[in-house]
Design an enzyme around this catalytic site. Sequence first.
Site, PDB file in Angstrom:
ATOM      1  N   THR A 256     -24.309 -24.548 -23.406  1.00 48.08           N
ATOM      2  CA  THR A 256     -24.556 -23.169 -22.970  1.00 48.08           C
ATOM      3  C   THR A 256     -24.952 -23.067 -21.494  1.00 48.08           C
ATOM      4  O   THR A 256     -24.822 -22.001 -20.903  1.00 48.08           O
ATOM      5  CB  THR A 256     -25.673 -22.516 -23.823  1.00 48.08           C
ATOM      6  OG1 THR A 256     -26.864 -23.289 -23.667  1.00 48.08           O
ATOM      7  CG2 THR A 256     -25.274 -22.430 -25.275  1.00 48.08           C
ATOM      8  N   ASP A 257     -25.444 -24.171 -20.911  1.00 48.41           N
ATOM      9  CA  ASP A 257     -26.004 -24.065 -19.553  1.00 48.41           C
ATOM     10  C   ASP A 257     -24.977 -23.591 -18.522  1.00 48.41           C
ATOM     11  O   ASP A 257     -25.303 -22.810 -17.630  1.00 48.41           O
ATOM     12  CB  ASP A 257     -26.592 -25.416 -19.105  1.00 48.41           C
ATOM     13  CG  ASP A 257     -27.866 -25.757 -19.876  1.00 48.41           C
ATOM     14  OD1 ASP A 257     -28.383 -24.877 -20.585  1.00 48.41           O
ATOM     15  OD2 ASP A 257     -28.324 -26.902 -19.772  1.00 48.41           O
TER      16      ASP A 257
ATOM     17  N   LYS B 109     -26.067 -16.346 -19.218  1.00 45.84           N
ATOM     18  CA  LYS B 109     -27.213 -16.896 -19.947  1.00 45.84           C
ATOM     19  C   LYS B 109     -28.491 -16.356 -19.319  1.00 45.84           C
ATOM     20  O   LYS B 109     -28.672 -16.444 -18.102  1.00 45.84           O
ATOM     21  CB  LYS B 109     -27.175 -18.422 -19.886  1.00 45.84           C
ATOM     22  CG  LYS B 109     -28.217 -19.086 -20.766  1.00 45.84           C
ATOM     23  CD  LYS B 109     -28.057 -20.602 -20.839  1.00 45.84           C
ATOM     24  CE  LYS B 109     -29.068 -21.169 -21.820  1.00 45.84           C
ATOM     25  NZ  LYS B 109     -29.006 -22.626 -21.937  1.00 45.84           N
TER      26      LYS B 109
ATOM     27  N   GLU C 140     -20.941  -4.075   3.357  1.00 46.91           N
ATOM     28  CA  GLU C 140     -21.341  -3.237   4.494  1.00 46.91           C
ATOM     29  C   GLU C 140     -20.461  -3.535   5.715  1.00 46.91           C
ATOM     30  O   GLU C 140     -19.788  -4.570   5.760  1.00 46.91           O
ATOM     31  CB  GLU C 140     -22.814  -3.521   4.848  1.00 46.91           C
ATOM     32  CG  GLU C 140     -23.781  -3.363   3.682  1.00 46.91           C
ATOM     33  CD  GLU C 140     -23.828  -1.942   3.121  1.00 46.91           C
ATOM     34  OE1 GLU C 140     -23.585  -0.984   3.878  1.00 46.91           O
ATOM     35  OE2 GLU C 140     -24.088  -1.793   1.909  1.00 46.91           O
TER      36      GLU C 140
ATOM     37  N   TYR D  31     -33.286 -33.100 -27.311  1.00 43.15           N
ATOM     38  CA  TYR D  31     -32.280 -33.787 -28.131  1.00 43.15           C
ATOM     39  C   TYR D  31     -31.171 -34.295 -27.226  1.00 43.15           C
ATOM     40  O   TYR D  31     -31.140 -34.003 -26.036  1.00 43.15           O
ATOM     41  CB  TYR D  31     -31.699 -32.790 -29.154  1.00 43.15           C
ATOM     42  CG  TYR D  31     -31.298 -31.506 -28.482  1.00 43.15           C
ATOM     43  CD1 TYR D  31     -30.062 -31.388 -27.859  1.00 43.15           C
ATOM     44  CD2 TYR D  31     -32.191 -30.429 -28.384  1.00 43.15           C
ATOM     45  CE1 TYR D  31     -29.723 -30.239 -27.175  1.00 43.15           C
ATOM     46  CE2 TYR D  31     -31.850 -29.274 -27.694  1.00 43.15           C
ATOM     47  CZ  TYR D  31     -30.617 -29.198 -27.093  1.00 43.15           C
ATOM     48  OH  TYR D  31     -30.279 -28.076 -26.391  1.00 43.15           O
TER      49      TYR D  31
ATOM     50  N   THR E 207     -25.051 -28.560 -26.793  1.00 44.21           N
ATOM     51  CA  THR E 207     -26.035 -28.552 -27.875  1.00 44.21           C
ATOM     52  C   THR E 207     -25.374 -28.352 -29.234  1.00 44.21           C
ATOM     53  O   THR E 207     -25.850 -28.843 -30.249  1.00 44.21           O
ATOM     54  CB  THR E 207     -27.065 -27.437 -27.604  1.00 44.21           C
ATOM     55  OG1 THR E 207     -27.758 -27.789 -26.417  1.00 44.21           O
ATOM     56  CG2 THR E 207     -28.065 -27.284 -28.726  1.00 44.21           C
TER      57      THR E 207
HETATM   58  N1  ASP Z   1     -27.920 -28.710 -21.777  1.00 42.59           N
HETATM   59  C1  ASP Z   1     -27.106 -28.187 -22.854  1.00 42.59           C
HETATM   60  C2  ASP Z   1     -25.690 -27.981 -22.348  1.00 42.59           C
HETATM   61  O1  ASP Z   1     -25.443 -27.050 -21.636  1.00 42.59           O
HETATM   62  C3  ASP Z   1     -27.700 -26.942 -23.377  1.00 42.59           C
HETATM   63  C4  ASP Z   1     -26.919 -26.235 -24.445  1.00 42.59           C
HETATM   64  O2  ASP Z   1     -25.806 -26.546 -24.793  1.00 42.59           O
HETATM   65  O3  ASP Z   1     -27.489 -25.262 -24.996  1.00 42.59           O
HETATM   66  O4  ASP Z   1     -24.851 -28.752 -22.679  1.00 42.59           O
END
Ligand code: ASP
Length: 370
Positions: A135-136, A208, A327, A69, A55
């Site tokens: 971020t994913d 995340k 365990e 997007y 992103t």
């Molecule tokens: N789908 C995107 C990715 O992980 C989301 C992001 O970057 O926030 O590339």
Amino acid sequence: MKLKRNLGITILSATLLLSGIGISADATTTKSGTAVSHSEKTDLPNIKILATGGTIAGSSDSDTDTTGYKAGALGVETLIEAVPQMKKVADVSGEQIANVGSQNMDNSTLLKLAKRINTLLALKDVDGIVVTHGTDTLEETAYFLNLVVKSQKPVVIVGSMRPATAISADGPLNLYNAVEIASSKEAKNKGVLVTLNDRIGAARYITKTNTTATDTFKSTEQGYVGEIAGGKVVFYNEPTRKHTTKSIFNVSKLDKLPQVDILYTYQNDNRYLYDAAVKAGAKGIVVAGSGNGSMSETALNGAKDAVKKGVVITKSSRVGSGVVTHEASDDKDKFVTSDSLNPQKARILLMLALTKTKDPKKIQEYFNEY
Ligand code: ASP
């Protein structure tokens, strides 16, 4: 390429689509492998930005789009040009490693990225690395690098939750912060670091936690290692688990990683997913167990039969925080437990562990140490 800098002038125009960072939606993508230099030699730290997409490199036709997007649309050159303030902090240059949404990051890209980082950090005149990333799956790449980077120099992974074309895009400040952290002497020997939203997290702990919010990255149990406040990088904690130069894992001679799959536990689940994973060639299976790693009788039978076929089972939890305790029954079943690693990070460690051994006892030691 069309690049528009924000010079403090607010232009309200549907066609210009200027965001806070001044990137138009039609800036072109830099091809993979392109290296871009943006500064003359100074005595500032030399920081390499390796771009992988996400992103932070996302673009949309509308500046109100914060979802829907295209991730990985802008090249590293565009990202660097959009934050000229970085040039006061460091000599910055960029390389495009990939340009994908991080849901499409794969093992071969991970290996390529890690090897490139090790090559760059071995150079005397490279002081730190910033990786831009979606971020994913950012935490998976961060933890992988945490285990295979062979340097104490700072490596900082950064992403954003809003695309570059959005109102209040968070990418530019996150990127600026990442360069500041990578330039800071205190960031040395802290393992791979993650920054978004003015926070600094350790790759081992951060995850995340929210689908769309900008404060999505949290270390719920262990806390952040630092923050950026008033433009200053401040550290409060250090990760205690082994990383980077203390890690035994080495990718220099690897061109692929063992297949490890993750299976989720739920009511009325079945063993056929275990059988299918084994049949498809999995060398390891991470179980996203319920609670403290619990599994239904049927799933348990599938897992036990997988062990008989030489597959290493690692029990993690779908809960989101806490340790999966080891365990006596786990020893009997020859199961490994993931400590506090969530399933996606347990998969990363299990892949690397399987490059060394198939012995569950030895692999359990890795999970206790890393
Ligand atoms: N789908 C995107 C990715 O992980 C989301 C992001 O970057 O926030 O590339």
